[in-house]
Design a protein around this motif. Sequence first.
Motif, PDB file in Angstrom:
ATOM      1  N   UNK A 148       9.422  -1.648  -6.676  1.00 12.89           N
ATOM      2  CA  UNK A 148       8.980  -3.017  -6.962  1.00 12.89           C
ATOM      3  C   UNK A 148       9.780  -4.013  -6.123  1.00 12.89           C
ATOM      4  N   UNK A 149      11.091  -3.811  -6.067  1.00 12.81           N
ATOM      5  CA  UNK A 149      11.952  -4.714  -5.288  1.00 12.81           C
ATOM      6  C   UNK A 149      11.547  -4.715  -3.818  1.00 12.81           C
ATOM      7  N   UNK A 150      11.299  -3.556  -3.259  1.00 11.34           N
ATOM      8  CA  UNK A 150      10.963  -3.470  -1.836  1.00 11.34           C
ATOM      9  C   UNK A 150       9.598  -4.086  -1.554  1.00 11.34           C
ATOM     10  N   UNK A 151       8.621  -3.808  -2.411  1.00 12.70           N
ATOM     11  CA  UNK A 151       7.298  -4.401  -2.219  1.00 12.70           C
ATOM     12  C   UNK A 151       7.382  -5.920  -2.298  1.00 12.70           C
ATOM     13  N   UNK A 152       8.079  -6.423  -3.308  1.00 18.41           N
ATOM     14  CA  UNK A 152       8.216  -7.880  -3.432  1.00 18.41           C
ATOM     15  C   UNK A 152       8.951  -8.473  -2.233  1.00 18.41           C
ATOM     16  N   UNK A 210       0.801  -1.231   0.000  1.00 19.93           N
ATOM     17  CA  UNK A 210       0.000   0.000   0.000  1.00 19.93           C
ATOM     18  C   UNK A 210       0.834   1.282   0.000  1.00 19.93           C
ATOM     19  N   UNK A 211       2.135   1.176   0.260  1.00 18.07           N
ATOM     20  CA  UNK A 211       3.013   2.343   0.249  1.00 18.07           C
ATOM     21  C   UNK A 211       3.806   2.435  -1.062  1.00 18.07           C
ATOM     22  N   UNK A 212       3.345   1.737  -2.096  1.00 16.86           N
ATOM     23  CA  UNK A 212       4.077   1.684  -3.360  1.00 16.86           C
ATOM     24  C   UNK A 212       4.281   3.070  -3.969  1.00 16.86           C
ATOM     25  N   UNK A 213       3.277   3.923  -3.920  1.00 19.50           N
ATOM     26  CA  UNK A 213       3.417   5.259  -4.520  1.00 19.50           C
ATOM     27  C   UNK A 213       4.487   6.069  -3.802  1.00 19.50           C
ATOM     28  N   UNK A 214       4.539   5.967  -2.469  1.00 18.78           N
ATOM     29  CA  UNK A 214       5.591   6.662  -1.723  1.00 18.78           C
ATOM     30  C   UNK A 214       6.958   6.093  -2.066  1.00 18.78           C
ATOM     31  N   UNK A 215       7.059   4.777  -2.120  1.00 23.98           N
ATOM     32  CA  UNK A 215       8.324   4.133  -2.488  1.00 23.98           C
ATOM     33  C   UNK A 215       8.768   4.561  -3.885  1.00 23.98           C
ATOM     34  N   UNK A 216       7.838   4.595  -4.806  1.00 22.02           N
ATOM     35  CA  UNK A 216       8.158   4.983  -6.185  1.00 22.02           C
ATOM     36  C   UNK A 216       8.624   6.431  -6.256  1.00 22.02           C
ATOM     37  N   UNK A 217       7.949   7.300  -5.509  1.00 23.40           N
ATOM     38  CA  UNK A 217       8.335   8.720  -5.502  1.00 23.40           C
ATOM     39  C   UNK A 217       9.740   8.918  -4.942  1.00 23.40           C
ATOM     40  N   UNK A 218      10.069   8.154  -3.911  1.00 22.28           N
ATOM     41  CA  UNK A 218      11.357   8.338  -3.245  1.00 22.28           C
ATOM     42  C   UNK A 218      12.507   7.636  -3.953  1.00 22.28           C
TER      43      UNK A 218
END
Length: 469
Positions: free
Chosen positions: A99-103, A84-92
């Motif tokens: 993708x790596x962190x979510x997986x 659910x924090x993918x957009x924040x991860x992508x922005x940063x």
Amino acid sequence: MKEAEFQPWWFADALAQENAAPRPSLNDTITADVCIVGGGYTGLWTAIQLKQKQPELKIVLIEKGQCGSGASGRNGGCVLTLAPKFLTLKRLFGEAEAIKIVRGSEAAAFAIRDFCNEYQIAAQLHIDGALYTSTNIAQNGTMNAVVDALSQARINSWNPLAPSDVQAMAGSKKHIEGHFSPIAGSVHPALLVRGLVRAAEKLGVFIYENTAMKNLHYGQPASVLTTDGEVIAKQLVLAMNAWMASQFRQFERSIAIVSSDMLITEPCPELLAELGLQHGAAVCDSRIFVHYYRSTSDGRLMFGKGGNTFAFGGKMLAEFDRPSRYLPQLTQSLHEFFPRLASIPIAGSWNGASDRSVTGLPFFGQLDQQPNICYGFGYSGNGVSTCYLGGQILSSMVLKETDGWAQCGLVSGPLGYFPPEPIRWLGSIIIRNAIRRKEACEDQGQTPSVIDRYLAKFAAAAGKSDKGG
């Protein structure tokens, strides 16, 4: 019960089942390849993964109380991922790193399950999924943007459910919209952490409880001074989570210490089965400071809410080691979700400190550029499974791996700072109260004031708060 004797319900239950004496405290000067400060999920997973990679390492872990007596043994036990924090991860960090962190966070849930099976840790772990819902019209669509982004990146596990299916899975008609992911679940948090202690010892980790770090000295080797002893180690890992801010002034503005308050009912398995809550899925609504709940293996319902008490100056409050003073509000919310539980007694209440970072993500780094001292914290209420990923990151950092998790985007130190005190505390209270007013209006189908909507954006910008995981 005396205040000093209070133990959060999960932790007291785990200790009663364990029926074992505390580990010894350190009263000597010893040497180690790696010294880990902190006996919660992060410290234990780091020790375990280091031993799995290099069994010959001498690893010493010290804990100021009993292992798991902090957040690891008292959270809501919701096993959630960083999807659910993918957009924040992508922005940063960019899409590839996000993708790596979510997986990695999703793989962690299954890795914890496999580890528990291998080491026979009866932690009541259920990978039955997570349901994120809305409970009023204003919350509808909260998950849409992140689900769309996850789908475009081809890593989406979240699917919308029909309202009737949402209510059936959640056991409450209060939910009107929802998305479900099978990659999540729930666990008895204290049984898990105490099981990790036994597993770490079986792997050869030396564990000392009731051994608080009083000071540390930089150098190669570094040394950790305790009340009655000292550990001299080539590598040092600081895994103290919410206690980092009070120990190291440079992190005072890196996190905000905020409570997550919980209650648990007496067993009522037949009633929970009638409500459809015999599964182990975690359920969270879409408030900024969310309600979250899950059923337990013995037929209880755990119900919690984040964002009630904010600590001044990042200090740990005595209130965090008491029954929740928000029990009346929690009980009222529980009965609004589940009117049929009104006659079921409450077995206990408690709360705990969550180390909320500015981004809502954990962060890792080297303390004061010391290459042999690393740290990780800031889990922001998503630590049960993410701490496994934290162990991967920290063990990779200790071993100086050039192709592992040490190169993760989260290894960047704090990515933002809260205002100095007293502005931070006053601002937190003002924003919290604005959020309460805003969401109360939305529950009634009314339009919140412009000021409350404006103030609430400051909390929403960093993502939702503690989900008890």
